[in-house]
Design an enzyme around this catalytic site. Structure first.
Site, PDB file in Angstrom:
ATOM      1  CB  SER A 118      -2.412   7.150   8.657  1.00 42.96           C
ATOM      2  OG  SER A 118      -2.177   6.042   7.804  1.00 42.96           O
ATOM      3  CG  HIS A 122       0.296  -5.774   9.234  1.00 48.16           C
ATOM      4  ND1 HIS A 122      -0.258  -6.094   8.020  1.00 48.16           N
ATOM      5  CD2 HIS A 122       0.929  -4.573   9.060  1.00 48.16           C
ATOM      6  CE1 HIS A 122       0.029  -5.154   7.144  1.00 48.16           C
ATOM      7  NE2 HIS A 122       0.746  -4.212   7.747  1.00 48.16           N
ATOM      8  CG  HIS A 132      -5.831   1.494   5.327  1.00 45.61           C
ATOM      9  ND1 HIS A 132      -6.819   2.005   4.495  1.00 45.61           N
ATOM     10  CD2 HIS A 132      -4.935   2.495   5.496  1.00 45.61           C
ATOM     11  CE1 HIS A 132      -6.522   3.244   4.176  1.00 45.61           C
ATOM     12  NE2 HIS A 132      -5.390   3.573   4.761  1.00 45.61           N
ATOM     13  CB  THR A 135     -10.345  10.429   8.578  1.00 43.41           C
ATOM     14  OG1 THR A 135      -9.868  10.546   9.929  1.00 43.41           O
ATOM     15  CG2 THR A 135     -11.293   9.252   8.480  1.00 43.41           C
ATOM     16  CG  HIS A 196       1.537  -5.473  -9.909  1.00 51.01           C
ATOM     17  ND1 HIS A 196       1.358  -4.351  -9.126  1.00 51.01           N
ATOM     18  CD2 HIS A 196       2.028  -6.429  -9.075  1.00 51.01           C
ATOM     19  CE1 HIS A 196       1.725  -4.616  -7.888  1.00 51.01           C
ATOM     20  NE2 HIS A 196       2.135  -5.868  -7.821  1.00 51.01           N
TER      21      HIS A 196
END
Length: 296
Positions: A118, A122, A132, A135, A196
């Site tokens: 993972s 930034h 990002h 796998t 949202h």
């Protein structure tokens, strides 16, 4: 009795570690080059590597991995590249979540094994996009599957960067079937959407989960090519933008955009929820959060 999947688990785990090593080396090489802005005077960043451990439900050893984090570099403000192999017993919430996705047998036998990589980066320069990638392979006594993908998260969008990132993904997926890229792109658009906020967190990429065609070798080859696509998709964009001068307004836009990333990962991301619910190292699970962010 030998588990017939032992060799496959070992191969998958070794591949994720190999990919991790390639990415860490490439990112440190980027740090040795030039940059723009105040960070240009920083020393080239290097990864700090920390072993991680997962504690099982009964306190037993349940695997672990490596958390590799670089902070305050010339190019990367914060980047983490984690790799892990964990195992044990699924908790009740994880069982229910997997059963709701149609994964068979988790209620009858909640044993599991999972391995993967993972990555979240930034950047110092607001013209360089955050990114990002992950796998993974997941196994239970009744099922196995692969998942993962990558997506680009610029605060200042360049159409040519988006086009390059997507084209490299397509080039790596097409040998596995020309229907794959459009399907996985659409899946990413749906998965990386922030309800949202009524918007996507970035410009998309590819995503798949619960992938099992019944042919493990074929599916493993696909997940390897998804991993192989990452560096050629991302590095040229960063190399092109790293020396672009930026303003205070650009940095403000970056910090606000990072707020979207943090909201998504804390509220919706499946991997974050799974990692915290199954007892993995919280610092490794939350490595994806940006070092600084703003909300308006």
């Amino acid at each position: 009795m030998t588990d017939p999947f032992d060799d496959r688990k070992s191969r998958a785990s070794a591949w994720f570690r190999e990919l991790r090593d390639q990415i860490v080396a490439a990112f440190e090489a980027l740090e040795d080059g030039p940059a723009a802005g105040p960070a240009a005077d920083n020393a080239p960043g290097r990864f700090e590597v920390t072993p991680t451990k997962r504690q099982g439900n009964d306190g037993e050893d349940a695997g672990g991995g490596l958390m590799s984090v670089m902070r305050g570099g010339r190019v990367f403000e914060k980047v983490g590249v984690n790799v892990s192999t964990v195992y044990g017993t699924l908790g009740e919430r994880a069982q229910k979540a997997m059963a709701a996705r149609g994964i068979p047998g988790v209620a009858e036998n909640p044993q599991f094994w999972a391995s993967g990589i993972s990555l979240v980066a930034h950047m110092q320069n607001p013209h360089c996009p955050a990114v990002h990638m992950n796998t993974r392979m997941f196994w239970t006594p009744a099922a196995w599957w692969f998942g993962g993908g990558s997506d680009l998260n610029p605060c200042l969008e360049y159409d040519e960067d988006t086009a390059h990132f997507h084209q490299v993904q397509k080039d790596h997926l097409d040998p596995h079937g020309e229907d794959l890229y459009p399907r996985l792109k659409e899946w990413a658009d749906e998965y990386f959407y922030i309800p949202h906020r009524h918007r996507a967190r970035g410009v998309g990429g590819i995503f798949l989960d619960d992938h099992n065609t019944g042919d493990w070798e074929k599916d493993f080859a696909l997940i390897q090519d998804i991993g192989r696509a990452f560096l050629p998709a991302f590095l040229p964009i960063t190399e092109k933008r790293r020396e672009t001068e930026w303003s205070d307004a650009d940095k403000e836009a970056q910090l606000v955009h990072r707020g979207l990333y943090a909201e998504y990962n804390l509220v919706y991301d499946r991997g974050t929820k799974f990692g915290l619910e199954t007892g993995h190292d919280a610092n490794a699970v939350l490595m994806s959060l940006p070092p600084l962010a703003k909300w308006v």
